[in-house]
Scaffold this active site. Structure first.
Site, mmCIF file in Angstrom:
data_model
loop_
_atom_site.group_PDB
_atom_site.id
_atom_site.type_symbol
_atom_site.label_atom_id
_atom_site.label_comp_id
_atom_site.label_asym_id
_atom_site.label_seq_id
_atom_site.Cartn_x
_atom_site.Cartn_y
_atom_site.Cartn_z
ATOM 1 N N HIS A 1 0.833 -1.204 0.000
ATOM 2 C CA HIS A 1 0.000 0.000 0.000
ATOM 3 C C HIS A 1 0.868 1.255 0.000
ATOM 4 O O HIS A 1 0.655 2.173 -0.806
ATOM 5 C CB HIS A 1 -0.910 -0.014 1.227
ATOM 6 C CG HIS A 1 -1.737 1.218 1.402
ATOM 7 N ND1 HIS A 1 -3.082 1.257 1.095
ATOM 8 C CD2 HIS A 1 -1.423 2.463 1.851
ATOM 9 C CE1 HIS A 1 -3.551 2.474 1.351
ATOM 10 N NE2 HIS A 1 -2.556 3.229 1.811
ATOM 11 N N GLU A 2 1.838 1.304 0.896
ATOM 12 C CA GLU A 2 2.676 2.498 0.993
ATOM 13 C C GLU A 2 3.485 2.728 -0.276
ATOM 14 O O GLU A 2 3.637 3.869 -0.731
ATOM 15 C CB GLU A 2 3.600 2.395 2.208
ATOM 16 C CG GLU A 2 2.894 2.437 3.544
ATOM 17 C CD GLU A 2 2.082 3.705 3.753
ATOM 18 O OE1 GLU A 2 2.419 4.749 3.164
ATOM 19 O OE2 GLU A 2 1.096 3.657 4.497
ATOM 20 N N HIS B 1 1.838 4.746 -2.928
ATOM 21 C CA HIS B 1 2.001 6.202 -2.858
ATOM 22 C C HIS B 1 3.340 6.629 -3.457
ATOM 23 O O HIS B 1 3.415 7.634 -4.172
ATOM 24 C CB HIS B 1 1.893 6.675 -1.410
ATOM 25 C CG HIS B 1 0.577 6.374 -0.767
ATOM 26 N ND1 HIS B 1 -0.637 6.614 -1.391
ATOM 27 C CD2 HIS B 1 0.277 5.848 0.452
ATOM 28 C CE1 HIS B 1 -1.619 6.259 -0.577
ATOM 29 N NE2 HIS B 1 -1.095 5.783 0.536
#
Length: 271
Positions: A185-186, A189
Site C-alpha cells: 500500500h505504501e 504512494h
C-alpha cells in the site's frame, strides 16, 4: 502518506491487535498539478503506457531495532520482496532487493529523527526505493510514504521512501495486517497512487483513476461487499489502495497500472 491503526490491546501470543487503519496525511497539494504538467510533456507512447510497461525498481530494506523490538529475519525480508513482486506483478512492476541493512538505534526505532536516520541510511537515487522497517512508529501508524515530486532537490531525494511498521511483514506480529500488504500500500504512494476512497466523504473521483468506482469511505475489516456511492459500481474493497485487512486485498486495476507507469516516467525514471 501516513497509514495508521487504532490499537485495541495486546493479544495473548504477543501480537499487536489492530482495529482499523486511518490516514493522517494527504498528498501534497501541488502533486496533481505537477503530474498533469509532467504527463503533458511525455510522448504519446509514454503517456499511454500501461501494465505491459515492465518496471524494475532497485530496493533497499532497512531494519531498525531498539535492542528488543523490531527484529525481522532474512527470510521475512525476502518474503516481503516476494509478496510485493506478486502484488505488483499485475501492474508490471517488480522489485530487486539490492541490500538489507540492520541498525540498532532506539531513537530511530521509535520513529524519531527521521531526517537523521535517512541521511545515514538512504541509498540510491530518486528511482530507488528505500523502505525503513520501524517497530514503534508514532501514534499507532502502520506506515508513512512520500509521493513523487517534479524536480526533486537532494533533500527531497534523501527524505524519499517509506517507513513501515516492522510487525506488518509476512508472518509479523500485527494481527490482520501481517501479510506484507502495508508495504505494498505504501509503495503505491511512492509510485503515485492515491487512496481509492474520498478523503472528505464525497463521491467525487478521489484517485483520478477511471476504473476504480467512486467510494466515499474507507473500508474497515473485510466485508463481503460495500457500496458507498450507488450507481457507479461497488467499492474497491479488495484494492491494495483501500484500508481493508490484508487478507481482503488482492487487486490493482489496469487504470492504476497505467497511472503507475505514467508517474514513473514523469517523476522517477532516469533520476
Amino acid at each position: 502518506m501516513r497509514f495508521s491503526v487504532l490499537l485495541t490491546g495486546i493479544a495473548a501470543a504477543g501480537s499487536l491487535a489492530a482495529a482499523e487503519r486511518s490516514c493522517g496525511a494527504v498528498p501534497p497539494r501541488a502533486y496533481e498539478q505537477e503530474f498533469t504538467q509532467a504527463l503533458s510533456s511525455l510522448t504519446a507512447e509514454a503517456a499511454s503506457a500501461d501494465l505491459t510497461a515492465g518496471i524494475t525498481i532497485d530496493t533497499y530494506l532497512h531494519v531498525l531495532t531498539d535492542g528488543q523490538n523490531g527484529n525481522i529475519s532474512d527470510q521475512q525480508l525476502q518474503a516481503q520482496i516476494s509478496a510485493m513482486n506478486q502484488h505488483y506483478g499485475q501492474a508490471g512492476v517488480q522489485f530487486r532487493l539490492v541490500r538489507a541493512t540492520r541498525t540498532n538505534n532506539a531513537n530511530w526505532a521509535s520513529g524519531r529523527d527521521e531526517a537523521g536516520m535517512k541521511r545515514a541510511l538512504h541509498q540510491g537515487t530518486y528511482s530507488t526505493l528505500n523502505i525503513y522497517f520501524i517497530p514503534n512508529l508514532s501514534s499507532g501508524l502502520l506506515g508513512i510514504c512520500y509521493f513523487p515530486r517534479a524536480n526533486p532537490s537532494q533533500t527531497t531525494i534523501t527524505m524519499d521512501g517509506c517507513m513501515v511498521r516492522s510487525g506488518t511483514v509476512p508472518g509479523g506480529s500485527t494481527t490482520n495486517y501481517n501479510q506484507g500488504k502495508t508495504a505494498t500500500h505504501e509503495v503505491g504512494h511512492f509510485l503515485g497512487l492515491y487512496h481509492v476512497f474520498s478523503e472528505n466523504g464525497s463521491c467525487a473521483d478521489a484517485d483520478m483513476v477511471a476504473d476504480t468506482p467512486a467510494q466515499s469511505k474507507k473500508t474497515s475489516g473485510c466485508p463481503s461487499s460495500q457500496d458507498s456511492c450507488p450507481g457507479g459500481g461497488v467499492d474497491s474493497i479488495h484494492n491494495y489502495m483501500d484500508y481493508s485487512y490484508d487478507v481482503c486485498m488482492n487487486q490493482f486495476t489496469r487504470g492504476q497500472a497505467a497511472r503507475i507507469a505514467q508517474a514513473w516516467r514523469a517523476f522517477r525514471a532516469g533520476h
